[in-house]
Design an enzyme around this catalytic site. Structure first.
Site, PDB file in Angstrom:
ATOM      1  N   TRP A   1    -150.054  -5.402 -54.849  1.00  0.00           N
ATOM      2  CA  TRP A   1    -150.241  -5.170 -56.472  1.00  0.00           C
ATOM      3  C   TRP A   1    -149.462  -4.017 -56.540  1.00  0.00           C
ATOM      4  O   TRP A   1    -148.665  -4.133 -57.802  1.00  0.00           O
ATOM      5  CB  TRP A   1    -151.497  -5.119 -56.909  1.00  0.00           C
ATOM      6  CG  TRP A   1    -151.626  -4.679 -58.299  1.00  0.00           C
ATOM      7  CD1 TRP A   1    -151.427  -5.349 -59.311  1.00  0.00           C
ATOM      8  CD2 TRP A   1    -152.107  -3.360 -58.829  1.00  0.00           C
ATOM      9  NE1 TRP A   1    -151.762  -4.576 -60.651  1.00  0.00           N
ATOM     10  CE2 TRP A   1    -152.048  -3.548 -60.139  1.00  0.00           C
ATOM     11  CE3 TRP A   1    -152.381  -2.160 -58.110  1.00  0.00           C
ATOM     12  CZ2 TRP A   1    -152.388  -2.430 -61.060  1.00  0.00           C
ATOM     13  CZ3 TRP A   1    -153.029  -1.081 -58.928  1.00  0.00           C
ATOM     14  CH2 TRP A   1    -152.910  -1.131 -60.460  1.00  0.00           C
ATOM     15  N   HIS A   2    -149.354  -3.007 -55.685  1.00  0.00           N
ATOM     16  CA  HIS A   2    -148.484  -1.948 -55.821  1.00  0.00           C
ATOM     17  C   HIS A   2    -147.020  -2.278 -55.702  1.00  0.00           C
ATOM     18  O   HIS A   2    -146.023  -1.588 -56.437  1.00  0.00           O
ATOM     19  CB  HIS A   2    -148.795  -0.772 -55.205  1.00  0.00           C
ATOM     20  CG  HIS A   2    -150.155   0.013 -55.544  1.00  0.00           C
ATOM     21  ND1 HIS A   2    -151.284  -0.428 -55.410  1.00  0.00           N
ATOM     22  CD2 HIS A   2    -150.136   1.179 -56.393  1.00  0.00           C
ATOM     23  CE1 HIS A   2    -152.185   0.469 -55.729  1.00  0.00           C
ATOM     24  NE2 HIS A   2    -151.504   1.554 -56.592  1.00  0.00           N
TER      25      HIS A   2
END
Length: 459
Positions: free
Chosen positions: A355-356
């Site tokens: 996600w990052h």
């Protein structure tokens, strides 16, 4: 020209300054949400329009196009394929986010002091996924649901204006916090805890002021410390000349310094949500009752810096995202009737890493986090099975362990590249990796008496 001089005065780029001005503007924009006439529909429209306008000013027109791709795909899946909308939304939104991370190389931009819309897209990704999954949960039998599923599931498809308002609400997508669509609808429609009651309407102004003052302190400390601990320090020749203790101290101070930037961001977003009234989370049981404003709370500063164990960190750092990961990843990987283990923890941390962004530093950091938490759990199990005098020593050991491994691990999150991450870890002999692994192994060998006796009883 004024923007350039102002940006140079505080040591940031013009795009970052533009973002910061729009970000701070979410506070007055959110305040005026309280005053919008015309009922819930007008408030949804205000939330959507102001959110899109702030995005346009901050990132340009293309930002809203990027936001609407996962938003519309997820909404379309809820309309035509409710049974599979959770899976479709998760894969499409995460896939699109990863594509944007790769295309814009957002991690490099952030590392070099730049800014783009992918940070906001990260928040929107979590929002659209949770909305779709909760709509999917509305098909399931209530008896089969966890408490969080029962609380957050939605039975009726939100209208498009409700959905867009939820996603972009007054710029809350800039840095969060992530919240549930059911709570957003109740707040906008003045239902649930936002219904007028005999206790009256709580004033948000004092908690908003407290959050703004906290933001100011955090930014001031960050600006004071950051020149002394630049990321370039790890590649400088002088760093290699220092001894082990000084290198470890520099790593600690670099991680400590970087966190204050996040404390600032989350304090501003907390102030924005609080002043809108959405931050209200109910009344205490005290007499007289006091209003609670922790719905928008994303970080407990003292809780992070003085965490007694690594297990506490997800409860006090990026709180709303940690809650999202627990509800929509961790809990859903646990089979009914079974207890969660290291696999669920590692899978959750991997999702958080992806996600990052697809940088080795992110992946290494979140794998490190899983090891760090598992090692801390081993110490905690020993704590519960020893006399009070030894227990105090183990508590102190857990605290020191958390400080050491957290600040060692977060270097990967900051420098991002594989070579720089391994070089920084190697410069302190991988101490923050070896210790957690050793504790995990020892935890499986030296089991507390209470755990062994319980195992015998079960046999």
């Amino acid at each position: 020209m004024e923007m350039e001089s102002m940006a140079s005065a505080i040591g940031v780029s013009v795009p970052v300054l533009r973002f910061l001005l729009c970000f701070v503007a979410t506070i007055p924009v959110s305040f005026f949400h309280r005053l919008v006439p015309g009922g819930a529909t007008a408030r949804h429209l205000y939330a959507a329009v102001t959110g899109a306008l702030l995005s346009y000013i901050s990132f340009g027109f293309s930002s809203n196009l990027h936001f609407f791709v996962p938003m519309l795909i997820s909404y379309g899946s809820m309309v035509v394929a409710r049974k599979w909308c959770g899976v479709i939304s998760f894969l499409s939104a995460m896939g699109y986010l990863i594509g944007c991370h790769v295309y814009y190389m957002s991690g490099d931009a952030w590392k070099e002091g730049g800014i783009d819309a992918t940070g906001s897209l990260m928040v929107i990704t979590l929002k659209v996924i949770s909305c779709a999954i909760n709509y999917n949960d509305g098909l399931l039998k209530e008896a089969d649901l966890r408490e969080s599923q029962k609380k957050n599931r939605i039975l009726k498809l939100p209208s498009l204006i409700e959905y867009v308002g939820y996603c972009l609400c007054c710029g809350s997508h800039f840095a969060g916090p992530v919240y549930e669509i059911k709570d957003y609808l109740d707040w906008t429609e003045r239902k649930g805890i936002w219904t007028k009651s005999e206790k009256g309407t709580p004033s948000p102004f004092l908690p908003t002021l407290r959050a703004i003052l906290q933001a100011g302190f955090c930014m001031g400390l960050y600006l004071y410390l950051s020149p002394s601990y630049p990321l370039s320090r790890f590649s400088e020749p002088i760093y290699q000349e220092w001894g082990f203790v000084k290198r470890l101290t520099v790593q600690y101070m670099s991680g400590f310094t970087a966190r204050w930037k996040y404390y600032f961001i989350w304090s501003i977003s907390e102030a924005s949500i609080i002043i809108s009234g959405f931050g209200f989370s109910g009344w205490t049981d005290s007499s007289p009752p006091k209003a609670r404003w922790d719905r928008a709370k994303n970080v407990d500063v003292l809780g992070v810096e003085f965490a007694k164990s690594s297990v506490e960190l997800p409860l006090v750092w990026n709180i709303q995202v940690s809650t999202w990961l627990r509800h929509y990843v961790y809990d859903r990987l646990v089979q009914k009737g079974k207890k969660p283990g290291f696999f669920q923890l590692l899978a959750t941390q991997t999702v958080s890493a992806v996600w990052h962004g697809l940088y080795p530093g992110y992946l290494i950091f979140f794998v490190q986090s899983a090891l760090m938490i598992a090692g801390s759990r081993a110490i905690y199990r020993w704590q519960q099975a020893v006399p009070p005098t030894v227990k105090k020593f183990l508590m102190l050991m857990n605290f020191a362990y958390t400080l050491l491994v957290l600040n060692y691990s977060c270097i990967g999150f900051m420098v991002l590249s594989l070579n720089e991450t391994l070089a920084a870890y190697g410069s302190v002999y991988y101490v923050g990796t070896i210790i957690p692994v050793a504790l995990i192994l020892l935890g499986n060998i030296i089991k507390p008496k209470s755990a062994r006796s319980k195992a015998r009883k079960e046999q």
